[in-house]
Structures are given as C-alpha cells and as structure tokens.
Design a protein around this motif. Structure first.
Motif, short mmCIF file in Angstrom:
data_model
loop_
_atom_site.label_atom_id
_atom_site.label_comp_id
_atom_site.label_asym_id
_atom_site.label_seq_id
_atom_site.Cartn_x
_atom_site.Cartn_y
_atom_site.Cartn_z
N ASN A 113 0.82 -1.20 0.00
CA ASN A 113 0.00 0.00 0.00
C ASN A 113 0.85 1.25 0.00
O ASN A 113 0.52 2.25 -0.60
N LEU A 114 1.95 1.15 0.71
CA LEU A 114 2.85 2.30 0.77
C LEU A 114 3.39 2.59 -0.61
O LEU A 114 3.44 3.72 -1.06
N SER A 115 3.78 1.53 -1.31
CA SER A 115 4.37 1.73 -2.62
C SER A 115 3.33 2.38 -3.53
O SER A 115 3.64 3.24 -4.34
N PHE A 116 2.11 1.96 -3.33
CA PHE A 116 1.05 2.55 -4.15
C PHE A 116 0.94 4.04 -3.85
O PHE A 116 0.85 4.86 -4.74
N ARG A 117 1.02 4.36 -2.59
CA ARG A 117 0.82 5.75 -2.22
C ARG A 117 1.99 6.61 -2.64
O ARG A 117 1.83 7.73 -3.06
N SER A 118 3.19 6.05 -2.50
CA SER A 118 4.33 6.88 -2.82
C SER A 118 4.43 7.12 -4.32
O SER A 118 4.90 8.16 -4.77
N ALA A 119 3.96 6.14 -5.08
CA ALA A 119 4.06 6.30 -6.52
C ALA A 119 3.01 7.29 -7.03
O ALA A 119 3.15 7.88 -8.09
N SER A 159 -7.59 -3.10 11.86
CA SER A 159 -7.30 -1.70 12.17
C SER A 159 -6.35 -1.13 11.13
O SER A 159 -6.50 0.03 10.73
N SER A 160 -5.41 -1.94 10.60
CA SER A 160 -4.55 -1.39 9.56
C SER A 160 -5.32 -1.25 8.26
O SER A 160 -5.09 -0.30 7.50
N ALA A 161 -6.26 -2.16 8.00
CA ALA A 161 -7.08 -2.04 6.80
C ALA A 161 -7.94 -0.78 6.87
O ALA A 161 -8.12 -0.07 5.87
N TYR A 162 -8.43 -0.51 8.06
CA TYR A 162 -9.25 0.69 8.26
C TYR A 162 -8.41 1.95 8.00
O TYR A 162 -8.83 2.85 7.29
N ASP A 163 -7.20 1.95 8.55
CA ASP A 163 -6.32 3.11 8.34
C ASP A 163 -6.03 3.31 6.86
O ASP A 163 -6.04 4.43 6.35
N ASN A 164 -5.78 2.18 6.17
CA ASN A 164 -5.51 2.27 4.75
C ASN A 164 -6.70 2.83 3.99
O ASN A 164 -6.54 3.63 3.07
N ALA A 165 -7.88 2.38 4.39
CA ALA A 165 -9.09 2.84 3.71
C ALA A 165 -9.27 4.34 3.90
O ALA A 165 -9.62 5.07 2.96
N VAL A 166 -9.00 4.81 5.10
CA VAL A 166 -9.14 6.25 5.37
C VAL A 166 -8.18 7.03 4.49
O VAL A 166 -8.56 8.02 3.83
N GLU A 167 -6.95 6.53 4.42
CA GLU A 167 -5.92 7.20 3.62
C GLU A 167 -6.32 7.22 2.14
O GLU A 167 -6.25 8.25 1.47
#
Lengths: 133, 374
Positions: free
Chosen positions: B21-27, B334-342
């Motif tokens: 997910n991070l890679s997705f966001r950074s790209a 909880s990490s899935a939730y955080d990712n969804a918010v982001e």
C-alpha cells in the motif's frame, strides 16, 4: 461446622454451596459422604452425583473426574457436569440410542474405546433424569 | 485498477500489505493532474496513478467508504470477542488452580511409589499425531498461515526422521487446507465453535486418548498459537502425550509449573487505546491434610486425574488460539481501516481537483462562446 460442596468443570463452577449429604459414584463403588468425613481422595467414574439439601435430593451427571474430601470441604473436579433438571430427556434418550448403535458398529480397538465412552456418558445422562422422577 | 486496490486493501496482512500500500501511495503523485479531463476509462498504461473519470472516482470513493465501514465494524467485533475469550479463561481458573493443587498434593504422597499410568507410558516413537488448531475465518492477517506453515515444517521434519504422522485438524481453515492436500493423512476434521468449551476440548481429548491408548500413535503434539500480546502471537508446538511423570507428577518444577504459573491476560483501555495486561498468578499450594487416604490405588487416581489435566491443557490451547486469532484480526482490520481512510482521502482530493478542472473548462467554454457572439 457444615459440609461444603464445590463442583468444578474447566468452564465454570457448577456448584459451590452447603449440602447435608452427597453420594458419589467412585471407581470402586458408591460412597456416601456426611459431615466430618475422614479425608480421602478418590477418582470418580462417569456416573451420578446425588446431593441432599435438607430433605430434597438433587442429581447431577458427572463425566468422570476426581474428588477430594477433607476438612468438611468436598472438591470435585470433573470434565463436565450437568444437573439432572437441566438435561433434555428426549435429546438424552436419542444420544443414548445413537451411542448404542455406534458401539454395535464399532470395529477395531480404537473405535470400541470411543464408542464405549460415549455410551457410558449417554447412559449416565439418562439415569440422571430418571432418578428425579 | 480500482478493483485491485480494493482487494489489496481488504486482504491486507499486517506485515506484507503495508508495504504494497505504501508503494502505491508513494508512486501516486497528488499534484499531477489527469491529462484527459473527460476520459471515461481508466488508462492502464500508468497503473500507479489515479486516472479515472469523475463517475469512476465517485464509485471508488463509495466502495472504499464501504470497506472502511466494514473493517471498522470487524475490528470492534473482534475487540469485543477478545473480552469474551478472556472471560472464558477467568471462568476456567478455579478448575485449573484446584487441579494443580490436587496434583501437587498427590504427587507429594506418591513420590515414593513407582507408578505407571497408560497416559505416561513412553514408547519408542513410530507414529506421531499432530493436533493443529486453526481459526474458523479468514481476514485475520497471517494467523492461519503461520500455524499451517509451522505444521508443514513439522511434517517435513518428521518425514526427514522417517516417522509416520497423522493430522487432527481443528478449525475450518485448517480443514479446507488439509482437504486440498490429500497426500497429508488426516485422522479427523473437527470444527471449533465460536468460543471453545470443555465439550470441544473433550472431543479432541477423546480422539487423542483413544489414538494413544490403542497404540496407533506413540506421541501426540499440539500445534497452536500462543497468545503473547495483542500484536504478537507465536505458533508453538507442545507435546501433549505421553505426559511425563517426571515433569508433572514427580517434579513439580517441571510440567506442572506452566499451569501453576498461570498467566491471565486482561484487555484494558489505556489512554483511549486497547492494551493487554498480563498478570502472572502463582497459585499457592495449600497445605492439605497430610492424612489423606486414597480410596483406590494411586494408579487409578492418576488415571482419573491425567485425562482432566489433558483436557484442561487442550482447552487452554484452544482458548489461547482463539485469543490470538481475534487479536490478529483486530490488528489486521485496524490497519485495513487506516488504509481505507488514507485511500479515501487521496481519492477525494483527486476527485475534487478533477471536478474543479472540469468546471473551469466549462466556464472557459461559455465565456469563449459569449465572446464569439459579440
């Protein structure tokens, strides 16, 4: 000095209060326990526990375990315990029939051991109901 | 692309997915405007940037919103269930404590005797039974995978030693895993309920007991996930049978201690966050009447006690396994939730930018048209 009975299963405390008298089915036959009993330790068979509260008798199906008596404290450790009044008669009867059928079908040492255990459990439950009525 | 993002998010495991997910966001460059304003289809040429039409964006935002709601709900449910699992452990406490006391006092008196009970008999090991405890549901991070991997590793090890093995699978996930692999001999499939009770432990214990007593297997190992904390749990292997009389009966510092030094995990809230407290409880061994008589042979008494001990061990393993599963689900959700918010935030930013660009374009067109009329 009163006699205190405590029946414990891995899930919960089934009974923890004062009683007048109990009858336990041990591996070497039934024993009755009154006040000021000598301290003994005994293993319990799959069988019925009868409890006397004043003039009322209660039954409980015990699924094998262990009892420790001493100091007017009875501690019973069992895998499972059910009060006779909580058992559903029809369901218990049905389980008994299934268990009997399974024993007849059982092949080999291992299946026989299992079927025998199941049958004795089922029989005890049925007996626990019948004692009340 | 929109779909792949959503699935990636839902199946997020605490370790791997964060990276992806991070890679997705950074790209994804938030300052980059989509080249075509009115393009209605996602362009697959640049898979990492959000290039969708307004309608697709709206759909994606909605679906991410749904995912966010679901994951949040699952997290809360898991948290509530952890509490219930903990209650079950507390209810079982008087039993295990008394059992340890009794074993201790009996052990004291039997120390001089030479005892041999069927459950403690050591035989040369030819066949090993593995009881594998898994969960019933997925979406709990690497929980099921970790324990199944451990089982596979153990199986390979046994194969290497030239020993036979059989598996007793507990839990739906394990059942489906082993049915898909017919080359692994499975003795029995059992299903764990929502909360492990003595009945389930009894079923497993009966199975294990008959396997061992009928000499079909010579050793029984229990594979389960030990609950360490809300964010940590370890898959471990625990030898169930034969119960060693050395560790348990003759020497109280051996096997018995793990029951005596019982740990109680307690879920509490600390500064608005859920935390786990573990209390080590050292049950004190009460001095019991020294003139205790044995109604039967000591061997028979041990015969009655050891199955109880076996049962409580299995029950404990099931409870720990459930607690770890729920904790794993809580952190995964909880990490899935955080990712969804982001993700929702990013998507709505792009959406607003596109909307504004479109409006600007339309105004320009109108102004240009009005200019042309004059």
């Amino acid at each position: 000095m009163t006699l205190n009975l405590c029946v414990l299963t891995p899930n919960r405390i089934v009974w923890d209060s004062e009683v007048k008298e109990i009858i336990l089915s041990t591996n070497s036959g039934q024993i009755g326990v009154l006040k000021n009993h000598a301290p003994i330790a005994t293993s319990l068979d799959i069988g019925i526990l009868r409890i006397r509260l004043n003039d009322r008798w209660l039954t409980m199906a015990l699924m094998g375990g262990f009892a420790r008596i001493g100091n007017n404290e009875i501690t019973i450790l069992v895998n499972d315990a059910e009060r006779g009044s909580d058992i559903n008669p029809q369901e218990a009867q049905q389980t008994l029939q299934i268990a009997e059928a399974n024993l007849n079908k059982a092949e080999g040492k291992r299946q026989t051991i299992e079927a025998n255990l199941a049958l004795r459990r089922a029989r005890t439950r049925v007996e626990a109901i019948n004692m009340i009525s | 692309m929109s779909c792949s993002n959503v699935t990636m998010l839902v199946s997020s495991k605490p370790s791997l997915p964060d990276a992806s997910n991070l890679s997705f966001r950074s790209a994804f460059n938030p300052f980059q405007l989509p080249s075509q304003n009115s393009s209605s289809s996602c362009t697959p040429s640049r898979p990492t940037s959000i290039q969708c039409g307004l309608r697709e964006l709206r759909n994606r935002i909605d679906s991410v919103k749904n995912t966010q709601k679901i994951t949040e709900a699952m997290k809360l449910v898991a948290a509530a269930k952890v509490r219930r699992a903990q209650e079950a452990v507390v209810n079982g406490r008087p039993f295990s404590q008394t059992l340890v006391e009794v074993l201790y006092s009996i052990n004291e008196q039997l120390q001089t005797d030479d005892i041999e009970a069927p459950l403690t008999k050591l035989r040369p090991v030819k066949k090993v039974a593995l009881v594998v405890c898994t969960g019933d549901r997925g979406l709990c991070g690497g929980f099921n995978n970790a324990i199944l991997k451990k089982a596979e590793a153990r199986i390979a090890e046994l194969k290497g030693l030239g020993l036979e093995y059989t598996v007793i699978s507990v839990g739906k996930k394990g059942n489906s895993y082993f049915t898909r692999r017919p080359y692994i001999p499975v003795d029995r499939f059992l299903e764990g309920g929502s909360l492990p009770t003595a009945k389930e432990a009894q079923t497993i214990a009966d199975d294990v007991f008959s396997l061992f007593v009928s000499e079909e297997v010579d050793k029984v190992e229990l594979l389960y996930t030990k609950f360490v904390s809300l964010v940590k749990s370890d898959p471990i292997i625990h030898t169930l049978l034969p119960l060693s009389p050395k560790g348990e009966i003759c020497d109280i510092n051996g096997n018995c201690v793990d029951a005596a030094e019982d740990e109680l995990f307690r879920l509490t809230t600390k500064e608005g966050k859920l935390t786990v407290e573990r209390d080590a409880i050292r049950s004190k061994t009460v001095d019991f009447s020294p003139i205790l008589q044995f109604e039967q042979d000591p061997v028979q008494i041990l015969d009655a006690l050891l199955p109880l001990y076996l049962n409580s061990q299995i029950l404990r393993a099931l409870q720990e396994s459930l607690a770890s599963e729920l904790a794993a689900r809580m952190s995964a959700m909880s990490s899935a939730y955080d990712n969804a918010v982001e993700l929702k935030k990013d998507l709505s930013r792009v959406y607003n930018r596109q909307r504004q660009a479109k409006i600007t374009g339309e105004i320009l067109e109108i102004v240009a048209g009005a200019d042309a009329l004059i």
